[in-house]
Design a protein around this motif. Structure first.
Motif, PDB file in Angstrom:
ATOM      1  N   GLU A 135       0.899  -1.068  -0.006  1.00 20.63           N
ATOM      2  CA  GLU A 135       0.001   0.013   0.104  1.00 20.63           C
ATOM      3  C   GLU A 135       0.688   1.347   0.132  1.00 20.63           C
ATOM      4  OE1 GLU A 135      -3.517   2.135   2.639  1.00 20.63           O
ATOM      5  OE2 GLU A 135      -2.803   0.140   3.160  1.00 20.63           O
ATOM      6  N   SER A 136       1.890   1.203   0.948  1.00 17.68           N
ATOM      7  CA  SER A 136       2.708   2.481   0.866  1.00 17.68           C
ATOM      8  C   SER A 136       3.425   2.738  -0.202  1.00 17.68           C
ATOM      9  CB  SER A 136       3.758   2.321   2.031  1.00 17.68           C
ATOM     10  OG  SER A 136       4.687   1.310   2.085  1.00 17.68           O
ATOM     11  N   GLU A 137       3.931   1.594  -0.984  1.00 16.67           N
ATOM     12  CA  GLU A 137       4.693   1.606  -2.337  1.00 16.67           C
ATOM     13  C   GLU A 137       3.577   2.396  -3.066  1.00 16.67           C
ATOM     14  OE1 GLU A 137       8.146  -1.868  -1.865  1.00 16.67           O
ATOM     15  OE2 GLU A 137       5.830  -2.389  -2.397  1.00 16.67           O
ATOM     16  N   ALA A 143       1.646   9.406  -5.809  1.00 19.81           N
ATOM     17  CA  ALA A 143       2.020  10.809  -5.600  1.00 19.81           C
ATOM     18  C   ALA A 143       3.307  11.246  -6.548  1.00 19.81           C
ATOM     19  CB  ALA A 143       2.616  10.745  -3.947  1.00 19.81           C
ATOM     20  N   ASP A 144       3.999  10.367  -7.062  1.00 24.41           N
ATOM     21  CA  ASP A 144       5.073  10.842  -7.723  1.00 24.41           C
ATOM     22  C   ASP A 144       4.739  10.922  -9.143  1.00 24.41           C
ATOM     23  OD1 ASP A 144       6.934  10.506  -5.586  1.00 24.41           O
ATOM     24  OD2 ASP A 144       7.734   8.594  -6.032  1.00 24.41           O
ATOM     25  N   SER A 145       3.555  10.380  -9.556  1.00 24.54           N
ATOM     26  CA  SER A 145       2.882  10.277 -10.824  1.00 24.54           C
ATOM     27  C   SER A 145       2.442  11.860 -11.210  1.00 24.54           C
ATOM     28  CB  SER A 145       1.962   9.374 -11.144  1.00 24.54           C
ATOM     29  OG  SER A 145       0.649   9.682 -10.395  1.00 24.54           O
ATOM     30  N   GLY A 146       1.756  12.318 -10.005  1.00 23.43           N
ATOM     31  CA  GLY A 146       1.186  13.635 -10.134  1.00 23.43           C
ATOM     32  C   GLY A 146      -0.117  13.456 -10.690  1.00 23.43           C
ATOM     33  N   ALA A 147      -0.702  12.405 -10.904  1.00 28.45           N
ATOM     34  CA  ALA A 147      -1.892  11.923 -11.724  1.00 28.45           C
ATOM     35  C   ALA A 147      -3.017  11.892 -10.547  1.00 28.45           C
ATOM     36  CB  ALA A 147      -1.738  10.726 -12.352  1.00 28.45           C
ATOM     37  N   ASP A 174       2.956   2.820 -15.600  1.00 33.09           N
ATOM     38  CA  ASP A 174       4.687   2.735 -16.056  1.00 33.09           C
ATOM     39  C   ASP A 174       5.327   2.948 -14.841  1.00 33.09           C
ATOM     40  OD1 ASP A 174       3.672   2.700 -18.751  1.00 33.09           O
ATOM     41  OD2 ASP A 174       3.883   4.874 -18.843  1.00 33.09           O
ATOM     42  N   ILE A 175       4.877   3.716 -13.727  1.00 30.71           N
ATOM     43  CA  ILE A 175       5.810   3.653 -12.747  1.00 30.71           C
ATOM     44  C   ILE A 175       5.859   2.506 -11.816  1.00 30.71           C
ATOM     45  CG2 ILE A 175       5.965   5.073 -10.245  1.00 30.71           C
ATOM     46  CD1 ILE A 175       4.897   7.612 -11.862  1.00 30.71           C
ATOM     47  N   VAL A 176       4.654   1.925 -11.550  1.00 35.10           N
ATOM     48  CA  VAL A 176       4.693   0.650 -10.555  1.00 35.10           C
ATOM     49  C   VAL A 176       5.550  -0.637 -11.534  1.00 35.10           C
ATOM     50  CG1 VAL A 176       2.535   1.366  -9.352  1.00 35.10           C
ATOM     51  CG2 VAL A 176       2.452  -0.220 -11.446  1.00 35.10           C
TER      52      VAL A 176
END
Length: 311
Positions: A135-137, A143-147, A174-176
């Motif tokens: 969950e935290s990941e 958050a990092d995606s800004g989406a 893409d990030i995960v």
């Protein structure tokens, strides 16, 4: 103790109502399908085709009908649960089977629920299942995606579903994957369930649910939002009306059922999505998916599992 699990949107496949009970004309299933058709003013068997299931309304209604029909068929075979839980719209089938909600009221509320969800976000939104991150990941990736994306379902410690727009989900995907997720796949859901994007829909459903009779459940009902046993009618009403707005803590719900004493978990149709989660979380428990199996064979498996659990 037997616990029934009712799946949510995404478990459906074309023709699943026709396959209930192994496709055999079980009296309880036939009776329930006829009752649902009368209540809906349309042949419910026409709602499980591939084209029909493109509609959120058709999907949610047929899921509830399938779960209630299966539970009634098992009851005719002498199998009764002592606890229930339903994922998302599956909570309505659970509420019917535990005696808190009448079948006709469940269909009325679910039709409104689905219509409100479709109306809020008719296109361009959905849900993404991510396996392999916690969950935290996932929260950090969002958050990092800004989406404009949100955690919607916590199905297992490392199986989490994200809601949002198509563009937002593509960014998060893409990030995960770059951070070690084993899989990241879109679900067969066309709305962003279980997040703030459905706040206004939830408010309207709350108003409608206020006029629906809810009874004290005769067996344990585990809610979506808090993953706790709800024994009061007003608590179940709130859970049903608001679970489209808040994340579903399904893993915690499964653990709550186990803590109650559940040793045999039976997944109502369609599909086999919840039994693997139960088996992973509770390897000592028996997990049985009814899906399209004949009622008699499922009843026999449940009896056998109960005997083993007592040994």
């Amino acid at each position: 103790m037997i616990a029934y699990l009712f799946p949510g949107q995404g478990a459906q496949t074309p023709g699943f109502l026709h396959r209930l009970g192994g496709g055999e004309p079980h009296p309880a299933i036939v009776r329930t399908l006829g009752e649902a058709s009368d209540l809906l003013g349309a042949n419910v068997l026409e709602l499980d085709g591939a084209d029909a299931l493109k509609s959120t309304v058709a999907v949610q209604l047929t899921l509830v009908v399938a779960g209630v029909a299966a539970a009634r068929a098992l009851a005719d075979s002498g199998i009764e649960p002592q606890a229930v839980a339903g994922l998302s719209v599956g909570a309505y089938g659970a509420a019917v089977v535990c005696g808190a909600l009448a079948f006709d009221d469940a269909l009325e509320l679910v039709r409104l629920r689905a219509e409100l969800m479709e109306e809020a976000w008719p296109r361009g939104y959905g849900m993404l299942a991510v396996l392999g991150l916690n969950e935290s990941e996932i929260a950090r990736a969002i958050a990092d995606s800004g989406a404009d994306a949100y955690i919607g379902n916590l199905n297992a410690p490392r199986q989490i579903v994200i809601s949002g727009s198509d563009a937002a989900l593509a960014k998060v995907r893409d990030i995960v994957l770059s951070r070690g997720a084993r899989r990241a796949e879109r679900l067969c859901v066309s709305v962003p369930s279980h997040c703030v994007l459905l706040q206004s829909a939830a408010e309207r459903l709350i108003d409608a649910a206020a006029n629906v009779r809810i009874e004290t459940p005769r067996i344990a009902y585990v809610g979506n939002r808090g993953a706790r046993v709800l024994r009061r009618a007003d608590a179940i009403r709130e859970d049903l009306a608001t679970n489209l707005r808040y994340p579903v803590r399904w893993h915690d719900s499964t653990i709550a059922l186990s803590e109650l004493g559940a040793k045999v978990f039976v997944e109502m149709p369609p599909g086999q999505t919840l039994t693997p989660l139960a088996a992973e979380a509770l390897p000592d428990a028996a997990s049985i998916a009814m899906d399209a199996s004949p009622v008699a064979s499922v009843a026999a498996r449940v009896r056998s599992a109960c005997r083993r659990a007592q040994d």
